[in-house]
Design a protein around this motif. Structure first.
Motif, PDB file in Angstrom:
ATOM      1  N   LEU A  21      33.874  33.410  40.980  1.00 32.36           N
ATOM      2  CA  LEU A  21      32.590  32.816  41.637  1.00 32.36           C
ATOM      3  C   LEU A  21      31.770  32.253  40.636  1.00 32.36           C
ATOM      4  O   LEU A  21      31.158  31.463  40.912  1.00 32.36           O
TER       5      LEU A  21
ATOM      6  N   GLY B 146      40.289  33.097  40.189  1.00 31.09           N
ATOM      7  CA  GLY B 146      39.692  34.351  41.108  1.00 31.09           C
ATOM      8  C   GLY B 146      40.799  35.286  41.519  1.00 31.09           C
ATOM      9  O   GLY B 146      40.569  36.367  41.787  1.00 31.09           O
TER      10      GLY B 146
ATOM     11  N   TYR C 184      34.390  28.865  47.018  1.00 34.76           N
ATOM     12  CA  TYR C 184      34.851  30.548  46.631  1.00 34.76           C
ATOM     13  C   TYR C 184      35.367  31.092  47.978  1.00 34.76           C
ATOM     14  O   TYR C 184      36.442  31.484  48.178  1.00 34.76           O
TER      15      TYR C 184
END
Length: 199
Positions: free
Chosen positions: A96, A102, A143
Motif C-alpha cells: 500500500l 505486496g 492496491y
C-alpha cells in the motif's frame, strides 16, 4: 460491510459489485431517487459496497466475488492524470505504501478482466471523455485491484473486474453517469444465473 442476503435472493440477474473505495468521496450514489432502491443496469443488479480500510475492503470484495451470483466488480476512484475518465487495465504487485511487493508469491502484474474498450465506448457515448490507461497509480485503487485479482481462485469462471477513475474535479453527476455507463457495458457480457430449483 457486505450484506450477503442480497446475493442469496432468488434473482436470476447476475450481480455487479460497485465500490467507491475513497472514504468521503460523494461522487457515486447507488440510490438515484427517493425510492431507496439502488440503480441497476439492464440485465443485472448492483451490489453497493461501502468504503472501508483497504485490507478490510479486500476481504469484503473477495467475499462478494466468491458468491456465484456476483459476476463483476467495478472499483470507482479518482485519477491524478489529465484527460478525463480512465479505465485502468493493469496494476502492479506493490504494498500500500509502494515500498515493496505486496504479495511475495504473486505475479508482478495483474490485468483487469472487465471489457474496458466497451466501457470506454459506452462512457464516451454518454458524453464524457474517457480512455484506457495501462499506467498504475500508487494509491488504494491500484492496491485493491491487484489484491482482488490475485485472490481469485484458479480455475473459476473469471468475473469482470475493473477500475474506473474519475478526474479529481469531476462533478458528482458526471461520475454517476460514467459509473452507470461502465456497469451497463459489464452487464452486457454477463449471462443470467441458473434458475433456482423448485423445492
Amino acid at each position: 460491510m457486505l450484506d450477503t442476503r442480497l446475493l442469496e435472493t432468488p434473482d436470476t440477474r447476475p450481480a455487479i459489485a460497485i465500490c467507491a473505495y475513497e472514504i468521503g468521496d460523494t461522487g457515486w450514489d447507488p440510490v438515484e431517487d427517493l425510492s431507496g432502491e439502488p440503480w441497476n443496469p439492464t440485465g443485472a443488479r448492483t451490489l453497493a459496497i461501502d468504503p472501508a480500510a483497504p485490507d478490510a475492503l479486500v476481504a469484503t470484495l473477495s467475499e462478494a466475488l466468491g458468491s456465484p451470483a456476483c459476476r463483476g466488480l467495478l472499483l470507482v476512484g479518482r485519477t491524478r492524470q489529465e484527460g478525463g475518465f480512465k479505465l485502468q487495465i493493469r496494476t502492479e504487485n506493490r504494498s500500500l505504501d509502494g515500498t515493496h511487493r505486496g504479495n511475495p508469491d504473486g505475479p508482478g502484474v495483474a490485468r483487469a478482466t472487465a471489457p474496458t474498450a466497451e466501457m470506454v465506448r459506452e462512457i464516451a457515448e454518454a458524453g464524457l471523455k474517457a480512455s484506457v490507461s495501462s499506467e498504475t497509480e500508487d494509491d488504494v485503487g491500484s492496491y485493491l485491484l491487484y489484491r482482488v485479482l490475485a485472490a481469485l481462485p484458479e480455475g473459476m469462471d473469471t468475473p469482470a473486474v475493473g477500475l474506473l477513475r474519475a478526474p479529481v474535479d469531476a462533478a458528482d453527476d458526471h461520475v454517476q453517469k460514467a459509473v452507470k455507463a461502465a456497469a451497463q457495458a459489464i452487464a452486457r457480457h454477463l449471462a443470467p444465473l441458473p434458475r433456482p430449483r423448485a423445492a
